[in-house]
Every structure is written in structure tokens, then in C-alpha cells.
Design a protein around this motif. Structure first.
Motif, PDB file in Angstrom:
ATOM      1  N   GLY A 201     -10.034  -1.656  -4.924  1.00 33.01           N
ATOM      2  CA  GLY A 201     -10.870  -1.807  -3.873  1.00 33.01           C
ATOM      3  C   GLY A 201     -11.359  -3.083  -4.049  1.00 33.01           C
ATOM      4  N   THR A 202     -10.598  -4.132  -4.421  1.00 33.23           N
ATOM      5  CA  THR A 202     -11.039  -5.655  -4.701  1.00 33.23           C
ATOM      6  C   THR A 202     -10.002  -6.607  -4.061  1.00 33.23           C
ATOM      7  N   SER A 203     -10.514  -7.773  -3.532  1.00 24.03           N
ATOM      8  CA  SER A 203      -9.617  -8.700  -3.202  1.00 24.03           C
ATOM      9  C   SER A 203      -8.731  -9.269  -4.100  1.00 24.03           C
ATOM     10  N   GLY A 204      -7.791 -10.218  -3.841  1.00 25.88           N
ATOM     11  CA  GLY A 204      -6.988 -10.974  -4.665  1.00 25.88           C
ATOM     12  C   GLY A 204      -5.833 -10.098  -5.165  1.00 25.88           C
ATOM     13  N   ALA A 205      -4.926 -10.649  -6.083  1.00 21.58           N
ATOM     14  CA  ALA A 205      -4.034  -9.975  -6.687  1.00 21.58           C
ATOM     15  C   ALA A 205      -3.861 -10.298  -7.877  1.00 21.58           C
ATOM     16  N   ILE A 260      15.364   5.343   8.900  1.00 21.40           N
ATOM     17  CA  ILE A 260      15.401   4.793   7.648  1.00 21.40           C
ATOM     18  C   ILE A 260      14.936   5.848   6.571  1.00 21.40           C
ATOM     19  N   ASP A 261      15.647   5.911   5.324  1.00 18.45           N
ATOM     20  CA  ASP A 261      15.349   6.768   4.507  1.00 18.45           C
ATOM     21  C   ASP A 261      14.428   6.350   3.549  1.00 18.45           C
ATOM     22  N   LEU A 262      14.172   5.264   3.445  1.00 22.94           N
ATOM     23  CA  LEU A 262      13.052   4.642   2.482  1.00 22.94           C
ATOM     24  C   LEU A 262      12.427   3.331   3.026  1.00 22.94           C
ATOM     25  N   ILE A 263      11.337   3.125   2.882  1.00 21.30           N
ATOM     26  CA  ILE A 263      10.543   2.082   3.311  1.00 21.30           C
ATOM     27  C   ILE A 263      10.067   1.455   1.597  1.00 21.30           C
ATOM     28  N   VAL A 264      10.221   0.204   1.649  1.00 22.11           N
ATOM     29  CA  VAL A 264       9.686  -0.256   0.193  1.00 22.11           C
ATOM     30  C   VAL A 264       8.724  -1.454   0.728  1.00 22.11           C
ATOM     31  N   LEU A 265       7.380  -1.310   0.270  1.00 21.23           N
ATOM     32  CA  LEU A 265       6.227  -2.132   0.659  1.00 21.23           C
ATOM     33  C   LEU A 265       5.717  -3.111  -0.304  1.00 21.23           C
ATOM     34  N   GLY A 266       5.377  -4.275   0.007  1.00 24.61           N
ATOM     35  CA  GLY A 266       4.815  -5.326  -0.743  1.00 24.61           C
ATOM     36  C   GLY A 266       3.358  -5.007  -1.113  1.00 24.61           C
ATOM     37  N   TYR A 267       2.605  -3.929  -1.017  1.00 20.57           N
ATOM     38  CA  TYR A 267       1.439  -3.822  -1.554  1.00 20.57           C
ATOM     39  C   TYR A 267       0.856  -4.425  -2.773  1.00 20.57           C
ATOM     40  N   ASN A 268       0.155  -5.208  -2.897  1.00 18.74           N
ATOM     41  CA  ASN A 268      -0.389  -5.892  -3.979  1.00 18.74           C
ATOM     42  C   ASN A 268      -1.757  -5.514  -4.289  1.00 18.74           C
ATOM     43  N   GLY A 269      -2.376  -4.569  -3.773  1.00 19.01           N
ATOM     44  CA  GLY A 269      -3.869  -4.279  -4.157  1.00 19.01           C
ATOM     45  C   GLY A 269      -4.911  -5.362  -3.679  1.00 19.01           C
ATOM     46  N   ASP A 270      -4.568  -6.242  -2.598  1.00 16.54           N
ATOM     47  CA  ASP A 270      -5.396  -6.883  -2.162  1.00 16.54           C
ATOM     48  C   ASP A 270      -6.089  -6.200  -0.992  1.00 16.54           C
ATOM     49  N   VAL A 271      -7.400  -5.898  -0.990  1.00 15.06           N
ATOM     50  CA  VAL A 271      -7.810  -5.102   0.037  1.00 15.06           C
ATOM     51  C   VAL A 271      -8.077  -5.885   1.429  1.00 15.06           C
ATOM     52  N   GLU A 272      -7.949  -7.151   1.339  1.00 14.02           N
ATOM     53  CA  GLU A 272      -7.944  -8.001   2.465  1.00 14.02           C
ATOM     54  C   GLU A 272      -6.681  -7.886   3.288  1.00 14.02           C
ATOM     55  N   PHE A 273      -5.640  -7.853   2.492  1.00 12.11           N
ATOM     56  CA  PHE A 273      -4.380  -8.055   3.278  1.00 12.11           C
ATOM     57  C   PHE A 273      -3.324  -6.657   3.108  1.00 12.11           C
ATOM     58  N   ASP A 274      -3.651  -5.638   2.195  1.00 10.35           N
ATOM     59  CA  ASP A 274      -2.911  -4.540   2.267  1.00 10.35           C
ATOM     60  C   ASP A 274      -2.839  -3.921   3.510  1.00 10.35           C
ATOM     61  N   GLY A 275      -3.709  -4.104   4.596  1.00  9.31           N
ATOM     62  CA  GLY A 275      -3.757  -3.444   5.672  1.00  9.31           C
ATOM     63  C   GLY A 275      -2.416  -3.623   6.718  1.00  9.31           C
ATOM     64  N   TYR A 276      -1.630  -4.512   6.313  1.00  4.43           N
ATOM     65  CA  TYR A 276      -0.558  -4.701   6.885  1.00  4.43           C
ATOM     66  C   TYR A 276       0.465  -3.816   6.577  1.00  4.43           C
ATOM     67  N   TYR A 277       0.534  -3.531   5.227  1.00  6.67           N
ATOM     68  CA  TYR A 277       1.332  -2.212   4.943  1.00  6.67           C
ATOM     69  C   TYR A 277       0.919  -1.107   5.369  1.00  6.67           C
ATOM     70  N   ASP A 278      -0.430  -0.690   5.474  1.00  8.16           N
ATOM     71  CA  ASP A 278      -0.800   0.395   5.922  1.00  8.16           C
ATOM     72  C   ASP A 278      -0.388   0.625   7.619  1.00  8.16           C
ATOM     73  N   ILE A 279      -0.288  -0.372   7.986  1.00  4.11           N
ATOM     74  CA  ILE A 279       0.254  -0.233   9.457  1.00  4.11           C
ATOM     75  C   ILE A 279       1.366   0.381   9.452  1.00  4.11           C
ATOM     76  N   LEU A 280       2.268   0.093   8.811  1.00  4.26           N
ATOM     77  CA  LEU A 280       3.599   0.876   8.718  1.00  4.26           C
ATOM     78  C   LEU A 280       3.715   1.903   8.097  1.00  4.26           C
ATOM     79  N   ALA A 281       2.850   2.320   6.763  1.00  5.11           N
ATOM     80  CA  ALA A 281       2.943   3.272   5.893  1.00  5.11           C
ATOM     81  C   ALA A 281       2.182   4.526   6.819  1.00  5.11           C
ATOM     82  N   LYS A 282       1.192   4.051   7.370  1.00  2.37           N
ATOM     83  CA  LYS A 282       0.440   5.502   8.318  1.00  2.37           C
ATOM     84  C   LYS A 282       0.781   5.517   9.488  1.00  2.37           C
ATOM     85  N   GLY A 283       1.761   4.580  10.060  1.00  2.00           N
ATOM     86  CA  GLY A 283       2.017   4.674  11.372  1.00  2.00           C
ATOM     87  C   GLY A 283       3.600   5.125  11.617  1.00  2.00           C
TER      88      GLY A 283
END
Lengths: 356, 399
Positions: A201-205, A260-283
Motif C-alpha cells: 500500500g505504499t509508493s516506491g519499490a 496466452i496460457d500464462l502472463i508474467v507481470l512486473g508488479y513491484n508493489g509501488d502503488v503509484e505504478f502497479d495500476g499498469y499491471y492491473d489493467i491487464l490482470a483485471k482486464g
């Protein structure tokens, strides 16, 4: 006629114990804001006298590269080219040289640190070590340094300009870099547990380091991990454009998201930028098995090398280790894997791998 | 035999001029850019000479309309050169087709990193330079300023062959159909880091550098940025582009001899030149002029000279090093000399290797020392760097 490109072997030195043959059976669980690599016994790979003078980046890369060459069963003289990606090169030596310049008022300096500061030191040292007179490139473009190296190798192998290429990514974790990046909030303020990075829930990595090397070839060996189908990088991508660009990337390969059988996402726990991954993971990939890896590797410019390692291992072993699972979806076989990475909203990359 | 990749624009800023035209004027009027250093306060200022760009950071910021002290000098000069290249290529909408940007640099934002190294904790107003230490950051900033979006952008750092290698990669990406056009080149500003680094290697001259001279004392560091626009045949045809020249051949090889020194017989250089000739589908006798790496260090000029003799046998073409004009501009050197190679082709002119007096005792080849008019169809340009990195480019008038 373009030739196919195979990843015939992998080599890794990372914040996990990845330098042996295992596949994340025992996770290093830590609670910190920076993670150093789990160091192999460098003496097993490098004569101690030589190792003393070597920057950490060179040492990690030597181990990783040797393991990759051994894994593919290639002799040193079979390597036609060496291509390395690194965000910062042997940054420890660069920083020490700068501080020496300032502290000693430009006097009493020795050349070793300056020489090792050259971004292409790792690629040059490997060439020197194995006597490789072939093509030797180093890419230094932040989060797509590694991808640039892989793309270059792919082009050469497809055109048969080279048959076997050693490709790698390496970055070091060093003090001044860490302390300055804390000042600008790129590193998390509070320690976070390895398996709770996404819930911080915090910014930065969580910053880290590592070296990942692979033997790529246009000839499939029995050791083969995967076939490299496609790779694309983007200097910018707005959140609104991400889905379309991924769709187009797959379409160029005659695929849809469903394939696609598996998507590997570069989530790093930075709440400011993980939204990019959510777009694919939740879309478009919400019904697709998903994996993540930077909670294990930490974040660094060539962390996608660890992601590439994970994807290759999954395709070879046909199983997803529990610690990298992002959801519980499963496939009987894993044929195609898509890796998506970005850092702080810039330098996005897509890599598509297929079971070989 | 491969077809060449069209060059449709060039831009440059160096110690001998702020644009292509000024550089050409200097090259043809023996106006050198080597002087005492004025913009960096170094204790070595009385015992080195450098090729410094005349404009201060403030002047460059005003010209580009950039807020004060936001960018490294590497980014400022890089932007100036890239903008000139795009303008000459007549590109106004950079995102209109698949456009890439590949830049070479060794120091990146080191000029600012070394200046504020210990200041960051106390001084928040300089923290914009923290991320500037990433070499790729300079490339990103230039790309952003040019307005390039959702595109292929990367940085190559192979020491002094960096920007030669961007031209190689760019040409390959056009040829393989991955891009319609690409801006390639490099940028490096002077810094205490490189001044002191080369000082420790004891290869800096205390006077004007003298390439290929028997009594050469070492190199003068320089700063510069240079970019070229490469376009696919389809783009050239569609937009009826004026083609300045072609990237006809390229080759990269590794000397695998020593981390900083070249092998005595120039093995890597020979391999790079042979590969470039092979890609171009040419024989050694097809080369009309060689823009040599010629840094004026004892090691480079001996190694490169021997390599030239090995590749061209007893018929080494006219050759010269232009580093007596500009100094050694490190990562930018390959692109600077690519611009000069194209200018040589366009004007059928060989630029002189200044400051040469005494032939080297090891061999009998001598550079061209005076401006020379000669019909030129092909120019070969060498760039060699640390890590044994050896690159050769061949430029041609005809595709």
C-alpha cells in the motif's frame, strides 16, 4: 526465411538462491527495502586472485554466464556474439571513482575504478575471458536494457548472422545509488515482507540486483527452455493505450489474449505504478493464469531478466511454483507465456515465449 | 550484396561548430576546436587541452527554452543535434510512422552527478539530477523533447564506439523492416569523471593532439553530439526524400585482448573492417577514403595503422583522422565522424589530418595532411572503444 530463436539455457544470480538447478523450492523471505543477491561461492567459478579485483557485477555475470553456457552444453568457442543489458553497469566503481575525485581533489587516482565504470565492462570481460572476438554490444536503457539486448540477438539469429549468442542483464546494488533514490522516494520507506510486497500500500519499490544470462540460438538443443516468438518495447504508453498495444502485439503473431496460457507481470508493489499491471490482470487476462516475480527478485533495471528466467523455467518444467502465483487459475499445459514489464510508467516491454 | 540504408538528415554540435554547416566550414578552413578548458573547474586545466563546445549551459538552455539546471549538458547538446537532424530530414510529425531513437553515451548525466554528488541530502533543488546518472535517462529526455511516443527507444554504451554502434543497429532495424525511420547517433559532454579517468590512464596530451605522428603524446578529450536520420526505401520513395548518402556496410568485433588497450596487430579492427566490407559487398579496393579512429594515443594509432595495412595490403586508401579538429568525443565520436564522412561524400573532399609531421617508424603509411578534392564514392569510418570494442561503418554515395 526467418529462423526460429530458442532459449537453450538459463543462468541466474539473484536475491533468491537461483544459481543452482532449483526452481524456487525454498524462498528467501526477507523484510527490507533493499535486497542483496544470495551470493554463490565465487571461488568455484573465478580464481580468487582475479575475483578480488572484480566488480560485483562482473562476478555475478561470470557465474551466471558460465552456468548458462554449461546448461546449453556449448563450448566457449561456439559463442558468436555477446550482448549485455545493464541499467548502470558497474555502478559501484563509478560511484567510488567520483567520490575519490571529490575527496582527493582530483589527485592520487588509479585507473581500475574508471576502467570498470565503462558500461560495457561486463560484456568486454566475458569476451576477454572466453576469447570471443565476435559482435559485442551493451545496452544501457533503464528498464528495457535487457530487452534491447534480447531484441538485438533475436534479429541476428533470425537472419542467421549468428548461430549462438550469449545474452544477459546485470545490475549492482550500491550505497550511494540507494541513499539518493531513497531521497526521491523511489525506494520504499518502510520494510516489507517478501510475500506481502503487493499488499504494501505504499509508493516506491524494494531495490535489488542480479545477473541473468541466457544462451540463445537458432538451433534447438535438447536443453531448450523455450522459443522466443516476439519482443517489443515502448518508451511511453499511457494506461489507456496499453490494452490495445498488447492486443496488436499478439495479433501480429496471429494470437489473441485467449491463447496466452500464462502472463508474467512486473508488479513491484509501488502503488503509484502497479495500476499498469492491473489493467491487464483485471482486464483482458483476468481468466488467464498469472504470475509475478519482483517480490522475489526486487526491483532493478534488469529485473525483467529474472522474469524472463521464471517464464523460461515454467515453460520447461510445466509448473508454476506457488510463490510466484498471482491467481489460482491453471492450464494442463503451458504453451505460450507473455511477459509484461514497465518501470515508473516508462520503458514498457512485451516478450512472448512458446514451449519448445 | 546488401542495399544501403538511406541517410536523410544530419545534425551536429561540436568544438568546431554548432551545426553541420559550421562544422564543414571549420573542416575546410583548418579551424580547430582545441583549447584550454573553460567550463569545468579542474585542477588539470593547465596541463590538458580539450575540444569544448563554445556555448555555456545557460546559452544552450535559452536556445532550447529549457528551465535552468534541469538537464545535463549531455542532454542539452544531444537535443540541439537531434533537432537539426530532424529538421534537415523534413520531419515535422515524429510519430507519423514507426520511428525509433537510438542514442550512444558513455557519461550520460555524469557532469551533474559529480557536481552534486554530496549535495543531494541537503539540497532538494538539485535532486532532479539523481536519475540522470542512468545513461538511458539522457536518451529518454531527448526522446521526450522530440515528442516521440510509444516507440522503440534505446541506448548503447560500448565506450568510444557507442554511436557507431547505434548507426549499425539502426540500419539493421530498417533493413529488417522493424522501423520506417530511426534517429541514431550519440552525445557526451566533458566531465571531471572522464578527464580524471583518462588522466589516470596517462593517455591525455598536454598539447594539440597529433594523430598518426611518430611523436604523438596522446588524445585531447572533446565533447559533441551528432545524430543522423535513417529511412527505409519506402519512406524515401513516398516522400521524395533527398538522400544525403547511404549506410552501406557495418561490422562490430571484439579485440578480446585487454580491457582498455588495443592488440598490437589490431585483430579486432581487422575483423570489424572485414565484416563491414562483407556486408557492403565490397572489396578493399572499393574504399575511396578512410576516416580513421586516430585518437593520437601511441597504442591506438599503431594498432589501427597495422590493421589498415593488414586489410588493405599495400594499397591503403587516403586516410585521415579528424580528431585534431574536435578532440576525442568518446561516445559521440562515431556519429560525429559519420556526419563528416557524409560531408566528405557530398563534397568530394578529404578533410586533413592536422598536426602531422613525422611518419611513424613502425610503418610507411601517412595520412592526408591537406584538404584534398577527390571523387569519393565510398568512405570507411572506424571507431574503437574500451572493452576491446571495434566498429566499422561504410558510407556510400549510391545505394
Amino acid at each position: 526465411m526467418k529462423k526460429s530463436v530458442y532459449i537453450n539455457s538459463v543462468g541466474s544470480v539473484s536475491a533468491q538462491k537461483t544459481f543452482d538447478d532449483g526452481f524456487l523450492e525454498n524462498i528467501e523471505q526477507r523484510s527490507d527495502t533493499v535486497l542483496a543477491v544470495v551470493a554463490p561461492n565465487y571461488k568455484d567459478y573465478i580464481p580468487p586472485a582475479a575475483a578480488r579485483r572484480m566488480a560485483k557485477g562482473i562476478k555475478m555475470s561470470t557465474v551466471s554466464a558460465k552456468n548458462a553456457m554449461q546448461g546449453a552444453g556449448v563450448d566457449e568457442n561456439e559463442i558468436d556474439a555477446i550482448i549485455v543489458g545493464t541499467g548502470l553497469g558497474c555502478i559501484g566503481d563509478s560511484e567510488k571513482f567520483v567520490s575519490d575525485i571529490i575527496d582527493n581533489n582530483e589527485q592520487f587516482l588509479t585507473p581500475t575504478r574508471f576502467i570498470q565504470s565503462s558500461h560495457n565492462t561486463v560484456a568486454g570481460q566475458i569476451a576477454l575471458g572466453i576469447g570471443c572476438k565476435g559482435y559485442n554490444f551493451t545496452y544501457v536503457h533503464s528498464a528495457v536494457s535487457f530487452e534491447s539486448a534480447v531484441l538485438d540477438a533475436k534479429m541476428q539469429l533470425e537472419q542467421n548472422e549468428a548461430r549462438t549468442i550469449l545474452v544477459g542483464g546485470v545490475d549492482e546494488l550500491v550505497d550511494h545509488h540507494v541513499s539518493t533514490h531513497r531521497l526521491i522516494g523511489h525506494i520504499k520507506e518502510e520494510p516489507v515482507d517478501t510475500m506481502s510486497v503487493l499488499k504494501s500500500g505504499t509508493s516506491g519499490a524494494v531495490f535489488s540486483e542480479g545477473a541473468h544470462f541466457f544462451v540463445l540460438s537458432n538451433q534447438k538443443r535438447t536443453s531448450c527452455y523455450a522459443e522466443l516468438m516476439a519482443l517489443k518495447t515502448f518508451n511511453t504508453l499511457s494506461p489507456g493505450q496499453l490494452g490495445d498495444n498488447v492486443g496488436n502485439f499478439l495479433k501480429e503473431q496471429g494470437l489473441t489474449e485467449k491463447a496466452i496460457d500464462l502472463i508474467v507481470l512486473g508488479y513491484n508493489g509501488d502503488v503509484e505504478f502497479d495500476g499498469y499491471y492491473d489493467i491487464l490482470a483485471k482486464g483482458p487476462f483476468s481468466e488467464t493464469p498469472q504470475a509475478y516475480f519482483k517480490h522475489l527478485s526486487g526491483e532493478f533495471d534488469t529485473a525483467s531478466g529474472f522474469g524472463f528466467w521464471v517464464a523460461n523455467k515454467i515453460l520447461k518444467h510445466q509448473r508454476i511454483p506457488d510463490p510466484v502465483k498471482l491467481n489460482d487459475l491453471h492450464r494442463v499445459t503451458f504453451e505460450t507465456v507473455l511477459i509484461y514489464n514497465q518501470y515508473r510508467g516508462e520503458n514498457h516491454s512485451l516478450m512472448l515465449l512458446k514451449k519448445c | 550484396m546488401g542495399k544501403g540504408v538511406a541517410i536523410t538528415g544530419m545534425g551536429i554540435i561540436s568544438a568546431i561548430g554548432n551545426n553541420v554547416a559550421e562544422n564543414f566550414t571549420s573542416l575546410t578552413s583548418n579551424k580547430i576546436g582545441i583549447s584550454k578548458i573553460s567550463q569545468i573547474d579542474t585542477i588539470h586545466k593547465d596541463d590538458i587541452m580539450v575540444g569544448e563546445i563554445g556555448e555555456t549551459n545557460t546559452q544552450l538552455e535559452q536556445r532550447l527554452d529549457i528551465a535552468e539546471n534541469q538537464w545535463s549538458r549531455t542532454v542539452l547538446i544531444g537535443t540541439v543535434a537531434a533537432q537539426e537532424a530532424l529538421a534537415e530530414a523534413g520531419i515535422s510529425d515524429i510519430n507519423e510512422v514507426r520511428t525509433g531513437f537510438i542514442s550512444g553515451t558513455t557519461v550520460g548525466g555524469m557532469d551533474k552527478s559529480e557536481q552534486y554528488f554530496y549535495d543531494y541530502p541537503e539540497n532538494p533543488s538539485v535532486r532532479q539530477h539523481i536519475t540522470g546518472l542512468h545513461a538511458g535517462d539522457s536518451t529518454n529526455k531527448i526522446a521526450k523533447h522530440l515528442g516521440l511516443k510509444e516507440s522503440f527507444v534505446t541506448t548503447i554504451s560500448t565506450a568510444c564506439s557507442s554511436s557507431a554502434n547505434t548507426i549499425m543497429l539502426g540500419a539493421r532495424m530498417i533493413q529488417s523492416g522493424q522501423l520506417d525511420r530511426v534517429i541514431v547517433g550519440g552525445t557526451d559532454s566533458l566531465s571531471k569523471f572522464t578527464i580524471n579517468g583518462f588522466k589516470t590512464l596517462m593517455i591525455l596530451s598536454d598539447t594539440y593532439n597529433t594523430p598518426f605522428d611518430n611523436d604523438r603524446k596522446g588524445l585531447n578529450l572533446g565533447e559533441a553530439a551528432a545524430y543522423l536520420v535513417l529511412e527505409s526505401d519506402a519512406m524515401v520513395e513516398k516522400n521524395k526524400k533527398n538522400v544525403l548518402g547511404y549506410v552501406k556496410g557495418y561490422g562490430n568485433a571484439n579485440d578480446a585482448f585487454h580491457q582498455t588497450a588495443s592488440s598490437e596487430n589490431g585483430d579486432g579492427a581487422v575483423l570489424a573492417m572485414e565484416k563491414a566490407l562483407q556486408v557492403a559487398g565490397m572489396k578493399p579496393e572499393d574504399i575511396d577514403y578512410i576516416n580513421a579512429h586516430g585518437t593520437a594515443t601511441p597504442n591506438n594509432d599503431l594498432s589501427e595503422g597495422r590493421a589498415l595495412i593488414r586489410v588493405f595490403d599495400k594499397k591503403v586508401p587516403h586516410f585521415s583522422s579528424t580528431k585534431a579538429f574536435t578532440g576525442h568525443t568518446l561516445a559521440a565520436a562515431g556519429a560525429v565522424e559519420a556526419v563528416y564522412s557524409v560531408l566528405a561524400l557530398q563534397n568530394d573532399t578529404i578533410f586533413p589530418n592536422l598536426n602531422f609531421k613525422t611518419p611513424m617508424q613502425e610503418f610507411g603509411i601517412c595520412p592526408v595532411t591537406e584538404l584534398k578534392k577527390k571523387k569519393l564514392g565510398t568512405v570507411l569510418s572506424n571507431s574503437f572503444g574500451f572493452g576491446g570494442n571495434c566498429s566499422t561503418l561504410i558510407f556510400s554515395k549510391e545505394a
